[in-house]
Scaffold this motif. Structure first.
Motif, mmCIF file in Angstrom:
data_model
loop_
_atom_site.group_PDB
_atom_site.id
_atom_site.type_symbol
_atom_site.label_atom_id
_atom_site.label_comp_id
_atom_site.label_asym_id
_atom_site.label_seq_id
_atom_site.Cartn_x
_atom_site.Cartn_y
_atom_site.Cartn_z
ATOM 1 N N LEU A 67 -45.356 86.890 -102.405
ATOM 2 C CA LEU A 67 -44.031 87.059 -101.801
ATOM 3 C C LEU A 67 -43.431 88.433 -102.100
ATOM 4 C CD1 LEU A 67 -42.541 83.518 -102.555
ATOM 5 C CD2 LEU A 67 -43.294 84.405 -100.329
ATOM 6 N N GLY A 68 -44.183 89.272 -102.799
ATOM 7 C CA GLY A 68 -43.725 90.631 -103.075
ATOM 8 C C GLY A 68 -42.877 90.769 -104.317
ATOM 9 N N THR A 69 -43.033 89.840 -105.254
ATOM 10 C CA THR A 69 -42.274 89.914 -106.495
ATOM 11 C C THR A 69 -43.158 89.429 -107.639
ATOM 12 O OG1 THR A 69 -40.146 89.366 -107.524
ATOM 13 C CG2 THR A 69 -41.191 87.613 -106.219
ATOM 14 N N SER A 70 -42.565 89.094 -108.760
ATOM 15 C CA SER A 70 -43.293 88.566 -109.908
ATOM 16 C C SER A 70 -42.460 87.467 -110.544
ATOM 17 C CB SER A 70 -43.546 89.670 -110.944
ATOM 18 O OG SER A 70 -42.301 90.087 -111.508
ATOM 19 N N VAL A 71 -43.107 86.644 -111.357
ATOM 20 C CA VAL A 71 -42.340 85.605 -112.031
ATOM 21 C C VAL A 71 -41.336 86.222 -113.004
ATOM 22 C CG1 VAL A 71 -43.933 83.677 -111.678
ATOM 23 C CG2 VAL A 71 -44.234 85.171 -113.665
ATOM 24 N N SER A 72 -41.666 87.342 -113.589
ATOM 25 C CA SER A 72 -40.707 88.012 -114.486
ATOM 26 C C SER A 72 -39.476 88.476 -113.715
ATOM 27 C CB SER A 72 -41.355 89.195 -115.190
ATOM 28 O OG SER A 72 -42.385 88.744 -116.025
ATOM 29 N N ALA A 73 -39.708 89.078 -112.552
ATOM 30 C CA ALA A 73 -38.577 89.520 -111.726
ATOM 31 C C ALA A 73 -37.745 88.321 -111.278
ATOM 32 C CB ALA A 73 -39.072 90.306 -110.523
ATOM 33 N N LEU A 74 -38.418 87.236 -110.870
ATOM 34 C CA LEU A 74 -37.692 86.038 -110.440
ATOM 35 C C LEU A 74 -36.827 85.491 -111.569
ATOM 36 C CD1 LEU A 74 -40.537 84.300 -108.427
ATOM 37 C CD2 LEU A 74 -38.347 85.051 -107.474
ATOM 38 N N ALA A 75 -37.364 85.464 -112.780
ATOM 39 C CA ALA A 75 -36.627 84.926 -113.928
ATOM 40 C C ALA A 75 -35.381 85.739 -114.244
ATOM 41 C CB ALA A 75 -37.536 84.862 -115.154
ATOM 42 N N ASN A 76 -35.384 86.989 -113.838
ATOM 43 C CA ASN A 76 -34.240 87.860 -114.108
ATOM 44 C C ASN A 76 -33.223 87.901 -112.964
ATOM 45 O OD1 ASN A 76 -34.714 88.889 -116.792
ATOM 46 N ND2 ASN A 76 -36.546 89.824 -115.911
ATOM 47 N N MET A 77 -33.508 87.177 -111.881
ATOM 48 C CA MET A 77 -32.586 87.140 -110.744
ATOM 49 C C MET A 77 -31.527 86.069 -110.951
ATOM 50 S SD MET A 77 -35.137 87.312 -107.483
ATOM 51 C CE MET A 77 -36.378 88.593 -107.370
ATOM 52 N N SER A 78 -30.396 86.263 -110.302
ATOM 53 C CA SER A 78 -29.393 85.198 -110.276
ATOM 54 C C SER A 78 -29.900 84.087 -109.360
ATOM 55 C CB SER A 78 -28.057 85.732 -109.742
ATOM 56 O OG SER A 78 -28.140 85.947 -108.335
ATOM 57 N N ASN A 79 -29.257 82.956 -109.441
ATOM 58 C CA ASN A 79 -29.635 81.848 -108.567
ATOM 59 C C ASN A 79 -29.479 82.234 -107.092
ATOM 60 O OD1 ASN A 79 -26.802 81.856 -108.722
ATOM 61 N ND2 ASN A 79 -26.628 79.658 -109.104
ATOM 62 N N VAL A 80 -28.438 82.973 -106.783
ATOM 63 C CA VAL A 80 -28.201 83.387 -105.390
ATOM 64 C C VAL A 80 -29.275 84.374 -104.933
ATOM 65 C CG1 VAL A 80 -26.567 84.525 -103.824
ATOM 66 C CG2 VAL A 80 -25.716 82.959 -105.578
ATOM 67 N N GLU A 81 -29.609 85.347 -105.774
ATOM 68 C CA GLU A 81 -30.653 86.316 -105.419
ATOM 69 C C GLU A 81 -31.999 85.623 -105.218
ATOM 70 O OE1 GLU A 81 -29.130 90.259 -107.874
ATOM 71 O OE2 GLU A 81 -30.180 88.669 -108.970
ATOM 72 N N GLN A 82 -32.330 84.678 -106.078
ATOM 73 C CA GLN A 82 -33.625 84.014 -105.997
ATOM 74 C C GLN A 82 -33.773 83.192 -104.719
ATOM 75 O OE1 GLN A 82 -35.834 80.839 -108.611
ATOM 76 N NE2 GLN A 82 -35.424 82.671 -109.843
ATOM 77 N N LEU A 83 -32.663 82.752 -104.143
ATOM 78 C CA LEU A 83 -32.732 81.993 -102.890
ATOM 79 C C LEU A 83 -33.370 82.797 -101.759
ATOM 80 C CD1 LEU A 83 -29.376 80.002 -102.844
ATOM 81 C CD2 LEU A 83 -31.702 79.070 -103.019
ATOM 82 N N ASP A 84 -33.314 84.133 -101.827
ATOM 83 C CA ASP A 84 -34.014 84.945 -100.817
ATOM 84 C C ASP A 84 -35.515 84.659 -100.855
ATOM 85 O OD1 ASP A 84 -31.688 86.199 -99.878
ATOM 86 O OD2 ASP A 84 -31.874 87.824 -101.349
ATOM 87 N N TYR A 85 -36.068 84.476 -102.052
ATOM 88 C CA TYR A 85 -37.496 84.188 -102.195
ATOM 89 C C TYR A 85 -37.803 82.727 -101.883
ATOM 90 C CZ TYR A 85 -38.056 88.878 -103.737
ATOM 91 O OH TYR A 85 -38.073 90.259 -103.762
ATOM 92 N N VAL A 86 -36.854 81.848 -102.158
ATOM 93 C CA VAL A 86 -37.015 80.448 -101.754
ATOM 94 C C VAL A 86 -37.141 80.404 -100.233
ATOM 95 C CG1 VAL A 86 -35.859 78.202 -101.632
ATOM 96 C CG2 VAL A 86 -35.819 79.523 -103.780
ATOM 97 N N TYR A 87 -36.265 81.097 -99.542
ATOM 98 C CA TYR A 87 -36.329 81.143 -98.074
ATOM 99 C C TYR A 87 -37.655 81.745 -97.606
ATOM 100 C CZ TYR A 87 -35.658 82.632 -93.308
ATOM 101 O OH TYR A 87 -35.842 82.843 -91.970
ATOM 102 N N LYS A 88 -38.036 82.855 -98.231
ATOM 103 C CA LYS A 88 -39.280 83.535 -97.837
ATOM 104 C C LYS A 88 -40.487 82.615 -98.034
ATOM 105 C CE LYS A 88 -41.295 88.132 -98.468
ATOM 106 N NZ LYS A 88 -41.232 89.382 -99.233
ATOM 107 N N TYR A 89 -40.459 81.801 -99.083
ATOM 108 C CA TYR A 89 -41.557 80.867 -99.340
ATOM 109 C C TYR A 89 -41.644 79.812 -98.234
ATOM 110 C CZ TYR A 89 -44.435 77.230 -101.313
ATOM 111 O OH TYR A 89 -45.416 76.286 -101.477
ATOM 112 N N TYR A 90 -40.513 79.232 -97.868
ATOM 113 C CA TYR A 90 -40.506 78.137 -96.888
ATOM 114 C C TYR A 90 -40.596 78.597 -95.435
ATOM 115 C CZ TYR A 90 -39.176 74.807 -100.537
ATOM 116 O OH TYR A 90 -39.163 74.013 -101.654
ATOM 117 N N ARG A 91 -40.253 79.827 -95.159
ATOM 118 C CA ARG A 91 -40.179 80.308 -93.768
ATOM 119 C C ARG A 91 -41.427 80.015 -92.930
ATOM 120 N NH1 ARG A 91 -38.686 86.203 -93.762
ATOM 121 N NH2 ARG A 91 -40.869 86.367 -94.297
ATOM 122 N N PRO A 92 -42.647 80.192 -93.451
ATOM 123 C CA PRO A 92 -43.830 79.887 -92.608
ATOM 124 C C PRO A 92 -43.932 78.417 -92.184
ATOM 125 C CG PRO A 92 -44.463 81.194 -94.518
ATOM 126 C CD PRO A 92 -43.044 80.781 -94.737
#
Length: 163
Positions: A67-92
């Motif tokens: 998805l173009g990130t890392s688990v370390s980067a995800l862990a450092n995101m706010s809940n709102v920021e991380q939702l961008d990756y949640v969306y990107k994961y489910y989009r397909p």
């Protein structure tokens, strides 16, 4: 919204974004909240010490990379920021998730989406036994394999919490 009382930070922005991305995906926002609650307790920084899975939907390290990130980067995101990756994961899978089971299957074992209830979760590199041993709570009948139907029954047991 289901489990909204467990959102610890940025509650209004988080819930608004859950509704927004759910609308874009064509799913009920309660379904997404259910999955995030049971996967992470709605904690964007939580990490599984065995698998390295991190965040709201427990992104596996390879998934985060894809998805173009890392688990370390995800862990450092706010809940709102991380939702961008949640969306990107489910989009397909947009348009193919028709109920709570589908959303949770896409999260847990995407290859099972659309399969019959008797389909056994497995891949060419993951045997049914390994999947069952790594997820003993889902192997309800303890036969060392998990079917789609068994996964749905597991979700139903979690749903009882809502009543």
């Amino acid at each position: 919204m289901w489990y909204s009382e467990y959102v610890k930070n940025n509650k209004e922005a988080f819930l608004n974004k859950v509704v927004s991305i759910s609308n874009q995906l064509g799913i009920n926002p309660n379904w997404l909240m259910f999955v995030m609650y049971w996967e992470s307790g709605l904690n964007p920084a939580i990490r599984n010490k065995y698998s390295g899975a991190t965040g709201l939907i427990q992104f596996m390290p390879a998934t985060a990379t894809a998805l173009g990130t890392s688990v370390s980067a995800l862990a450092n995101m706010s809940n709102v920021e991380q939702l961008d990756y949640v969306y990107k994961y489910y989009r397909p899978y947009a348009g193919r998730m028709n109920n709570l089971y589908d959303v949770y299957l896409v999260t847990f074992f995407p290859a099972a989406l659309g399969k019959a209830d008797n389909w056994v979760l497995q891949t060419s590199s993951l045997s049914p036994r390994i999947i069952a041993e790594q997820n003993p709570a889902i192997d309800l009948n303890k036969d060392k394999q998990i079917t789609v139907g068994e996964f749905k029954r597991y979700v139903d047991l979690k749903k009882k919490d809502l009543h």
